[in-house]
Design a protein around this motif. Structure first.
Motif, PDB file in Angstrom:
ATOM      1  N   ALA A  39       0.824  -1.206   0.000  1.00 30.43           N
ATOM      2  CA  ALA A  39       0.000   0.000   0.000  1.00 30.43           C
ATOM      3  C   ALA A  39       0.861   1.260   0.000  1.00 30.43           C
ATOM      4  CB  ALA A  39      -0.923  -0.004   1.217  1.00 30.43           C
ATOM      5  N   PHE A  40       1.956   1.253   0.787  1.00 27.25           N
ATOM      6  CA  PHE A  40       2.867   2.395   0.807  1.00 27.25           C
ATOM      7  C   PHE A  40       3.485   2.610  -0.568  1.00 27.25           C
ATOM      8  CE2 PHE A  40       7.134   4.183   1.322  1.00 27.25           C
ATOM      9  CZ  PHE A  40       6.880   5.305   2.100  1.00 27.25           C
ATOM     10  N   VAL A  41       3.941   1.509  -1.176  1.00 24.29           N
ATOM     11  CA  VAL A  41       4.557   1.582  -2.504  1.00 24.29           C
ATOM     12  C   VAL A  41       3.556   2.085  -3.536  1.00 24.29           C
ATOM     13  CG1 VAL A  41       5.473   0.136  -4.369  1.00 24.29           C
ATOM     14  CG2 VAL A  41       6.328  -0.148  -2.031  1.00 24.29           C
ATOM     15  N   GLN A  42       2.331   1.547  -3.485  1.00 21.41           N
ATOM     16  CA  GLN A  42       1.302   1.996  -4.427  1.00 21.41           C
ATOM     17  C   GLN A  42       0.896   3.441  -4.160  1.00 21.41           C
ATOM     18  OE1 GLN A  42      -1.872  -1.067  -5.673  1.00 21.41           O
ATOM     19  NE2 GLN A  42      -1.200  -1.789  -3.672  1.00 21.41           N
ATOM     20  N   GLY A  43       0.850   3.822  -2.879  1.00 22.62           N
ATOM     21  CA  GLY A  43       0.412   5.168  -2.530  1.00 22.62           C
ATOM     22  C   GLY A  43       1.239   6.246  -3.196  1.00 22.62           C
ATOM     23  N   GLY A  44       2.529   6.269  -2.871  1.00 19.33           N
ATOM     24  CA  GLY A  44       3.399   7.245  -3.502  1.00 19.33           C
ATOM     25  C   GLY A  44       3.602   6.962  -4.970  1.00 19.33           C
ATOM     26  N   GLY A  45       3.593   5.657  -5.333  1.00 18.56           N
ATOM     27  CA  GLY A  45       3.810   5.279  -6.725  1.00 18.56           C
ATOM     28  C   GLY A  45       2.713   5.788  -7.640  1.00 18.56           C
ATOM     29  N   TYR A  46       1.472   5.660  -7.209  1.00 19.15           N
ATOM     30  CA  TYR A  46       0.372   6.161  -8.038  1.00 19.15           C
ATOM     31  C   TYR A  46       0.388   7.685  -8.115  1.00 19.15           C
ATOM     32  CZ  TYR A  46      -1.991   1.716  -8.834  1.00 19.15           C
ATOM     33  OH  TYR A  46      -2.303   0.453  -9.271  1.00 19.15           O
ATOM     34  N   MET A  47       0.830   8.333  -7.048  1.00 22.55           N
ATOM     35  CA  MET A  47       0.949   9.795  -7.107  1.00 22.55           C
ATOM     36  C   MET A  47       2.006  10.213  -8.131  1.00 22.55           C
ATOM     37  SD  MET A  47       0.561  10.954  -3.129  1.00 22.55           S
ATOM     38  CE  MET A  47      -1.038  10.831  -2.305  1.00 22.55           C
ATOM     39  N   ILE A  48       3.117   9.481  -8.163  1.00 21.08           N
ATOM     40  CA  ILE A  48       4.139   9.735  -9.193  1.00 21.08           C
ATOM     41  C   ILE A  48       3.553   9.472 -10.578  1.00 21.08           C
ATOM     42  CG2 ILE A  48       6.353   8.951 -10.127  1.00 21.08           C
ATOM     43  CD1 ILE A  48       7.159   8.279  -7.199  1.00 21.08           C
ATOM     44  N   ALA A  49       2.883   8.333 -10.709  1.00 20.87           N
ATOM     45  CA  ALA A  49       2.309   7.957 -12.006  1.00 20.87           C
ATOM     46  C   ALA A  49       1.262   8.954 -12.476  1.00 20.87           C
ATOM     47  CB  ALA A  49       1.696   6.557 -11.908  1.00 20.87           C
ATOM     48  N   SER A  50       0.535   9.545 -11.524  1.00 16.00           N
ATOM     49  CA  SER A  50      -0.541  10.474 -11.894  1.00 16.00           C
ATOM     50  C   SER A  50      -0.013  11.728 -12.583  1.00 16.00           C
ATOM     51  CB  SER A  50      -1.349  10.870 -10.649  1.00 16.00           C
ATOM     52  OG  SER A  50      -0.612  11.754  -9.814  1.00 16.00           O
ATOM     53  N   LEU A  51       1.258  12.052 -12.340  1.00 17.30           N
ATOM     54  CA  LEU A  51       1.826  13.250 -12.952  1.00 17.30           C
ATOM     55  C   LEU A  51       2.037  13.083 -14.454  1.00 17.30           C
ATOM     56  CD1 LEU A  51       4.529  14.134 -10.270  1.00 17.30           C
ATOM     57  CD2 LEU A  51       2.319  15.250 -10.616  1.00 17.30           C
ATOM     58  N   MET A  52       2.245  11.846 -14.902  1.00 12.40           N
ATOM     59  CA  MET A  52       2.643  11.644 -16.302  1.00 12.40           C
ATOM     60  C   MET A  52       1.562  12.034 -17.313  1.00 12.40           C
ATOM     61  SD  MET A  52       5.278   8.461 -16.378  1.00 12.40           S
ATOM     62  CE  MET A  52       6.695   8.426 -15.278  1.00 12.40           C
ATOM     63  N   PRO A  53       0.288  11.619 -17.137  1.00 12.05           N
ATOM     64  CA  PRO A  53      -0.720  12.085 -18.095  1.00 12.05           C
ATOM     65  C   PRO A  53      -0.904  13.601 -18.073  1.00 12.05           C
ATOM     66  CG  PRO A  53      -1.534  10.211 -16.862  1.00 12.05           C
ATOM     67  CD  PRO A  53      -0.277  10.662 -16.181  1.00 12.05           C
ATOM     68  N   PHE A  54      -0.811  14.185 -16.880  1.00 10.60           N
ATOM     69  CA  PHE A  54      -0.959  15.633 -16.752  1.00 10.60           C
ATOM     70  C   PHE A  54       0.188  16.354 -17.458  1.00 10.60           C
ATOM     71  CE2 PHE A  54      -0.127  19.609 -14.436  1.00 10.60           C
ATOM     72  CZ  PHE A  54      -1.347  20.237 -14.598  1.00 10.60           C
ATOM     73  N   LEU A  55       1.431  15.893 -17.207  1.00 14.51           N
ATOM     74  CA  LEU A  55       2.592  16.507 -17.853  1.00 14.51           C
ATOM     75  C   LEU A  55       2.554  16.304 -19.362  1.00 14.51           C
ATOM     76  CD1 LEU A  55       5.413  15.546 -15.315  1.00 14.51           C
ATOM     77  CD2 LEU A  55       4.408  17.814 -15.688  1.00 14.51           C
ATOM     78  N   ALA A  56       2.054  15.133 -19.794  1.00 15.80           N
ATOM     79  CA  ALA A  56       1.926  14.900 -21.232  1.00 15.80           C
ATOM     80  C   ALA A  56       0.922  15.863 -21.848  1.00 15.80           C
ATOM     81  CB  ALA A  56       1.510  13.453 -21.486  1.00 15.80           C
ATOM     82  N   GLY A  57      -0.169  16.147 -21.124  1.00 14.59           N
ATOM     83  CA  GLY A  57      -1.129  17.137 -21.606  1.00 14.59           C
ATOM     84  C   GLY A  57      -0.503  18.512 -21.725  1.00 14.59           C
ATOM     85  N   TRP A  58       0.350  18.853 -20.762  1.00 10.14           N
ATOM     86  CA  TRP A  58       1.060  20.139 -20.817  1.00 10.14           C
ATOM     87  C   TRP A  58       2.018  20.163 -22.004  1.00 10.14           C
ATOM     88  CZ3 TRP A  58       6.307  21.261 -20.414  1.00 10.14           C
ATOM     89  CH2 TRP A  58       6.617  22.619 -20.300  1.00 10.14           C
ATOM     90  N   VAL A  59       2.740  19.052 -22.216  1.00 13.99           N
ATOM     91  CA  VAL A  59       3.652  18.957 -23.358  1.00 13.99           C
ATOM     92  C   VAL A  59       2.893  19.128 -24.666  1.00 13.99           C
ATOM     93  CG1 VAL A  59       5.110  17.345 -24.672  1.00 13.99           C
ATOM     94  CG2 VAL A  59       5.413  17.557 -22.205  1.00 13.99           C
ATOM     95  N   LYS A  60       1.749  18.492 -24.773  1.00  7.24           N
ATOM     96  CA  LYS A  60       0.954  18.599 -25.997  1.00  7.24           C
ATOM     97  C   LYS A  60       0.488  20.036 -26.229  1.00  7.24           C
ATOM     98  CE  LYS A  60      -2.897  16.381 -28.427  1.00  7.24           C
ATOM     99  NZ  LYS A  60      -3.434  17.600 -29.006  1.00  7.24           N
ATOM    100  N   ARG A  61       0.098  20.685 -25.145  1.00  8.18           N
ATOM    101  CA  ARG A  61      -0.379  22.067 -25.273  1.00  8.18           C
ATOM    102  C   ARG A  61       0.757  23.002 -25.679  1.00  8.18           C
ATOM    103  NH1 ARG A  61      -2.334  24.940 -19.926  1.00  8.18           N
ATOM    104  NH2 ARG A  61      -0.075  25.232 -19.781  1.00  8.18           N
ATOM    105  N   GLU A  62       1.942  22.809 -25.106  1.00  9.13           N
ATOM    106  CA  GLU A  62       3.058  23.719 -25.360  1.00  9.13           C
ATOM    107  C   GLU A  62       3.785  23.423 -26.670  1.00  9.13           C
ATOM    108  OE1 GLU A  62       3.807  26.389 -23.474  1.00  9.13           O
ATOM    109  OE2 GLU A  62       2.011  25.903 -22.306  1.00  9.13           O
ATOM    110  N   PHE A  63       3.872  22.127 -27.026  1.00 10.03           N
ATOM    111  CA  PHE A  63       4.669  21.746 -28.198  1.00 10.03           C
ATOM    112  C   PHE A  63       3.825  21.169 -29.334  1.00 10.03           C
ATOM    113  CE2 PHE A  63       7.464  21.465 -24.498  1.00 10.03           C
ATOM    114  CZ  PHE A  63       8.528  22.245 -24.900  1.00 10.03           C
TER     115      PHE A  63
END
Length: 389
Positions: free
Chosen positions: A330-354
């Motif tokens: 649960a600890f590994v998934q907890g922080g891990g999913y928070m890290i993983a959650s950034l990737m779609p958001f950052l990809a959306g930002w990349v798409k918007r900027e580039f």
């Protein structure tokens, strides 16, 4: 296998199937959803980022959730929330509605994923690795069906009712889960130690980072692979088929892991193989995404499909006690999913900027290369030493 245990296994698999469709069905329909709701690329990224982040938060709260709800009641509530969120999408189609339902789905999935691993280890003992492989295969199988069917169902149902349709398998899973839970025998678990404070140990953080980046590849693909191919001039249906083919390959990889993981006390050979396939698939996505699309889907499917169950199994290997093992997962998934959650958001930002997503694939390639180097540290001899003292 006793009938009660077999029935519980079926219930777990049905629940697992419902943990990704509410997110996977978005990808092939994302341009339609954006057009109807007015969401920009960053907001569209939130449709995946928000539930994945909440999945992580729920995992970090798993000990409190277990104490207040218990595993069975917590999983039951989680499936109910997924079912209601999916059903609501058929009647409420604004941008706020999509984000709200995504959040409710995230809470529901968080409850299930925070509580099921410990329960699996309690009931399946030495077969935990195999059952975790089947459980994660069920998760990826649900995503595959959702991705493959979304574009086709949209032609007859429209995008809202296509998303809402996933309330029905959630209802089926709920009924079977309640029935199986009433029949299960509660194993006697004797806990003689106080639960470790995992945040104090570097190994726990390493496992979290490993799981987070590996799962981040999965969430990025889930959210942005179909839009990536649509922007390259491919049809929405073909883009959905590519995602479905990739996720079907993930299911095959999960089944392979389930079948062979028991033969490898040292998980590193399997991990290196999965990471190598993932790196190769990302490289193809960067260099030749159209001409070698099939090759990229197979490589990414095999890599990510094996990496997801293996990273959870690796974490649970570190403890024999089901409660501590579940808490570490649960600890590994907890922080891990928070890290993983950034990737779609950052990809959306990349798409918007580039205006395109190529830089997102490059960034993920670098991150996966980093955890490939990290994998060398995860020898079985290091498990107990990692949490001693």
């Amino acid at each position: 296998m006793k009938a009660g245990r077999w029935w519980l296994m079926v219930a777990i698999l049905l629940v697992a199937v419902n943990l990704r469709p509410a997110m996977a069905a978005f990808g092939p329909l994302l341009d339609l959803i954006q057009h109807s709701t007015g969401l920009d690329a960053t907001g569209a990224g939130l449709l995946t980022t928000l539930p994945v982040f909440l999945m992580g938060l729920g995992a970090l709260l798993s000990q409190s959730l277990r104490q207040k709800l218990g595993e069975v009641n917590g999983v039951t509530l989680g499936v109910v929330l997924i079912m209601l969120a999916c059903a609501a999408r058929g009647y409420w189609g604004s941008a706020l509605a999509m984000l709200t339902s995504a959040a409710v789905v995230g809470v529901g999935v968080a409850l299930v994923q925070a509580l099921l691993p410990g329960l699996i280890k309690e009931h399946f003992g030495a077969a935990t690795g195999r059952m975790m492989g089947l459980y994660t295969t069920g998760i990826m199988g649900g995503a595959a069906v959702a991705a493959a069917s979304a574009a086709r169902l949209n032609e007859t149902l429209g995008w809202q009712h296509t998303l809402a349709l996933w309330a029905l398998p959630a209802l089926l899973a709920l009924i079977v889960w309640i029935t199986a839970s009433a029949q299960r025998q509660q194993p006697a678990v004797i806990q003689t130690q106080q639960a470790p404070q995992f945040w104090r140990y570097s190994r726990a953080w390493s496992l979290m980072l490993f799981f987070g980046i590996g799962t981040g590849v999965y969430t990025l693909i889930l959210a942005w692979l179909p839009p990536f191919y649509v922007e390259l001039g491919q049809s929405r249906q073909l883009a959905g088929d590519l995602l479905a083919g990739l996720t079907l390959t993930e299911v095959m990889a999960g089944m392979i892991v389930s079948g062979v993981v028991g033969k490898y006390h040292d998980r590193r050979p399997l991990l290196f193989t999965a990471l190598g396939c993932t790196l190769a698939g990302l490289a193809v996505m960067i260099v030749a995404p159209i001409s070698l699309a099939f090759v990229a889907m197979v490589l990414l499917g095999l890599g990510v499909g094996a990496l997801f169950p293996l990273s959870l199994i690796l974490a649970m290997d570190h403890w024999d006690d089901p409660r501590f093992s579940g808490d570490l997962a649960a600890f590994v998934q907890g922080g891990g999913y928070m890290i993983a959650s950034l990737m779609p958001f950052l990809a959306g930002w990349v798409k918007r900027e580039f205006t395109h997503l190529s830089w997102a694939w490059i960034g993920v390639f670098v991150a996966v290369f980093f955890i490939t180097l990290l994998t060398a540290r995860f020898s079985p001899a290091s498990y107990r030493k990692a949490f001693s003292g």
